[in-house]
Design an enzyme around this catalytic site. Structure first.
Site, PDB file in Angstrom:
ATOM      1  N   ASN A 293       6.633  -6.652  52.057  1.00 57.66           N
ATOM      2  CA  ASN A 293       5.305  -5.896  52.012  1.00 57.66           C
ATOM      3  C   ASN A 293       4.896  -5.713  53.511  1.00 57.66           C
ATOM      4  OD1 ASN A 293       5.145  -6.250  49.185  1.00 57.66           O
ATOM      5  ND2 ASN A 293       3.793  -8.074  49.178  1.00 57.66           N
TER       6      ASN A 293
ATOM      7  N   THR B 128       6.452  -7.372  46.280  1.00 57.33           N
ATOM      8  CA  THR B 128       6.120  -6.201  45.495  1.00 57.33           C
ATOM      9  C   THR B 128       6.793  -4.997  46.218  1.00 57.33           C
ATOM     10  OG1 THR B 128       4.116  -7.147  44.788  1.00 57.33           O
ATOM     11  CG2 THR B 128       4.035  -4.811  44.629  1.00 57.33           C
TER      12      THR B 128
ATOM     13  N   LYS C 260      -1.455  -1.007  42.022  1.00 54.24           N
ATOM     14  CA  LYS C 260      -1.184  -1.149  43.554  1.00 54.24           C
ATOM     15  C   LYS C 260      -0.737   0.349  44.145  1.00 54.24           C
ATOM     16  CE  LYS C 260      -0.224  -6.035  43.353  1.00 54.24           C
ATOM     17  NZ  LYS C 260       0.925  -7.138  43.606  1.00 54.24           N
ATOM     18  N   ASP C 261      -1.140   0.585  45.296  1.00 54.03           N
ATOM     19  CA  ASP C 261      -0.467   1.752  45.945  1.00 54.03           C
ATOM     20  C   ASP C 261       0.753   1.559  46.231  1.00 54.03           C
ATOM     21  OD1 ASP C 261      -0.718   0.079  48.210  1.00 54.03           O
ATOM     22  OD2 ASP C 261      -2.335   1.167  49.377  1.00 54.03           O
ATOM     23  N   ARG C 262       1.390   0.479  46.656  1.00 54.03           N
ATOM     24  CA  ARG C 262       2.757   0.414  47.016  1.00 54.03           C
ATOM     25  C   ARG C 262       3.611   0.174  45.900  1.00 54.03           C
ATOM     26  NH1 ARG C 262       0.223  -4.446  48.091  1.00 54.03           N
ATOM     27  NH2 ARG C 262       0.815  -6.356  47.063  1.00 54.03           N
TER      28      ARG C 262
ATOM     29  N   ASP D   5       0.494  -9.999  38.051  1.00 47.66           N
ATOM     30  CA  ASP D   5       0.793 -10.442  39.465  1.00 47.66           C
ATOM     31  C   ASP D   5      -0.515 -11.222  39.748  1.00 47.66           C
ATOM     32  OD1 ASP D   5       2.369 -10.690  41.841  1.00 47.66           O
ATOM     33  OD2 ASP D   5       0.772  -9.472  42.540  1.00 47.66           O
TER      34      ASP D   5
ATOM     35  N   ASP E  63       9.133  -6.256  39.473  1.00 40.31           N
ATOM     36  CA  ASP E  63       9.535  -5.976  40.879  1.00 40.31           C
ATOM     37  C   ASP E  63       9.959  -7.537  41.347  1.00 40.31           C
ATOM     38  OD1 ASP E  63       6.762  -7.190  40.449  1.00 40.31           O
ATOM     39  OD2 ASP E  63       6.078  -6.345  42.360  1.00 40.31           O
TER      40      ASP E  63
END
Ligand code: ZN
Length: 549
Positions: A97, A76, A155-157, A290, A335
């Site tokens: 990650n 991701t 998601k933060d990322r 995901d 991604d």
């Protein structure tokens, strides 16, 4: 080509260039990129004939069904880092990650989207410090302070890697809390409203989703043995009861994307995106695909129902963008791709599909080569696929000895396709050319960072799932260097754009320079790894127009 055709092509080229130089098409007022986490090219192909909503709109534009996250570590964080920067992970610095570093402020495991000087791995502080390059929005903002950048994701990322280092609004889901941002940011009304609605939704039971008629053929129960239970997947429809697991179930359901898109739609309206003093850049990370892939695999009723609902939910986003009344450009990609559970693949023509043997867990390999008194889990760190680090428990010549003894163990294993040392990867040239022709070493090189990459890079053979038998929770994953994890669709839509399909491979790093050209933002040669894709299917050239400025 006949002489007549050649002449026509030449005239077309000249006139398009002249038009671009004299009267460039006005730039869109709003740039929107949607990343659908784990939306593989295979899922796109499997279901595209059924699209009627937002995905249908995108398939009427410029369609590149064979996009590549060309690097090896198809996770991701690296994947999202390529989308708006135009750079491969070897340049974005986002190689995975998680990685291990024993030099920095907090020796040990590092999360890609944290500032390790401020928190622990478990209680991390979200941050953009590890992203080494700017995003398109950030570059535009540096040149024009009136450009606004907004990033929203499950998601933060995803939100951080697409938003970059200069964001006006950045919101991502945090378990137990709802959408949050960096400390000190005040939630706008849209965030408060969406969080309240989500909490109310989680407190109630959820009915099963309706199953489209075209999902029925694959609706079939498959048993997967986990550590503590036997899980039945393949025929699920996301019915849910309130309770301690409700939030995790909700995130692995179409409802999560509906909530993420709801926030994006509210921000479009409340911030009057497209009506600012300059151009607005919105990035949206739809994360449910995901979570569904990890929880249920990719080829059951769950994913089919998810894709149908994603199409519908994206339709709401498109309707909100249309309602702005401004010229906007919309892009969609992913991604990384994904791979189904071996238990179902074995039933469907793939008897060789398997889970990795636990002997390939780094701690087990480590135990075989560990000097007396050192635990295997301290010696080798990482996962069964990808980067493996030699822990700090051994130093100096011992490290070389550990590597020398570890390499043959990996190489002799029947499930291992290749293993490289960091030195081998570092010495390889940066790959060029069509990504499907790249060697495994090329793919590893595109993921390599001298300070962050592992001491060894291990690749399992294709169709070997990197999660061993009897998993504790997730039953499927991505992250391999194989095309099921690398291939993603890349779609562009803008009003007036004549649609076309280009089946030859392109890369996700091409999205950023393509969008830059759309808004007339000039990149210097070599600024980014990607190249501009000409979205004019005819003799005009949307890349030349930007270059001429
Ligand atoms: Zn994932």
């Amino acid at each position: 080509m006949t002489a007549l055709c050649a002449a026509a092509a030449l005239i077309g080229g000249i006139s398009a260039g002249a038009v671009a130089a004299d009267a460039p098409a006005p730039a869109p007022k709003l740039v929107v990129l949607v990343s659908v986490d784990q939306f593989s090219a295979d899922l796109f192909q499997h279901y595209r004939s059924h699209f009627t909503g937002g995905l249908r709109r995108l398939t009427e534009g410029a369609v590149f069904p064979n996009g590549y996250q060309s690097h090896a570590a198809t996770e991701t964080c690296p994947g999202h880092s390529t989308l708006m920067t135009g750079d491969r992970p070897t340049r974005t610095g986002i190689i995975a990650n998680d990685w291990y570093s024993f030099k920095g402020p907090r020796p040990g495991k590092i999360y890609c989207a944290e500032d390790e000087s401020k928190g622990s791995y478990k209680e991390y502080v979200p941050s953009d410090v590890h992203l080494k390059v700017p995003t398109l929005g950030e570059r535009m903002k540096a040149a024009d302070a009136d450009v606004r950048t907004i990033s929203v994701a499950g998601k933060d990322r995803a939100a951080i890697m697409m938003g970059g280092h200069a964001v006006d609004e950045l919101w991502f889901w945090k378990d137990g809390q709802g959408f949050v941002s960096y400390a000190g940011r005040t939630p706008p009304a849209a965030v408060a409203a969406v969080n309240e609605a989500a909490q109310a939704e989680l407190a109630k039971p959820a009915k099963a989703y309706e199953e489209p008629e075209w999902c029925r053929a694959i609706d079939m129960p498959v048993a997967v043995e986990r550590e503590k239970d036997i899980m039945t997947v393949g025929n699920g429809r996301f019915a849910r009861q309130p309770g301690p697991t409700a939030e995790a179930q909700w995130k692995a359901s179409p409802a999560f994307d509906a909530t993420i898109i709801d926030l994006a739609v509210r921000l479009i309206k409340d911030m009057k995106l497209g009506h600012g003093k300059s151009i607005d850049v919105l990035t949206v990370g739809a994360s449910a695909t995901d979570y569904i892939g990890h929880t249920y695999g990719t080829e059951g009723s769950e994913m089919c129902i998810q894709v149908a609902n994603l199409d519908r939910t994206l339709g709401k986003l498109v309707a909100a963008l249309d309602a702005t009344g401004v010229d906007y450009v919309l892009a969609l990609s992913a991604d990384h791709g994904g791979n189904d559970i071996p238990e179902r693949e074995q039933l469907r023509g793939m008897p060789m599909a398997a889970r990795v043997e636990s002997t390939l867990l780094p701690e087990n390999i480590g135990q075989k080569v560990a000097p007396a008194g050192i635990a295997g889990a301290d010696l080798l760190l990482g996962g069964t696929n990808g980067d493996v680090w030699v822990g700090p428990v051994v130093a100096g010549t011992w490290r070389q000895k550990v590597l020398a003894e570890t390499l043959p163990l990996y190489r002799a294993d029947p499930q291992v396709a290749a293993v490289y040392t960091a030195a081998e990867v570092a010495a390889a040239p940066i790959p060029t050319g069509a990504p499907e022709t790249w060697t495994l070493l090329d793919r590893a090189r595109a993921s390599y960072d001298a300070d962050r990459s592992g001491d060894l890079i291990v690749f399992l053979k294709p169709r070997i799932m990197s999660i061993a038998a009897k998993p504790r929770s997730y039953i499927a994953t991505h992250g391999s260097p194989w095309d099921y994890d690398r291939r993603v669709p890349i779609l562009f839509w803008r009003k007036g754009l004549t649609g076309f399909e280009q089946p030859l491979s392109v890369e996700t790093i091409d999205i950023m320079p393509t969008l830059a050209a759309q808004v007339g933002f000039k990149l210097a040669p070599g600024d980014v790894d990607g190249r501009c894709l000409d979205l004019d299917g005819g003799p005009g050239d949307t890349c030349a127009a930007a270059a001429a400025k």
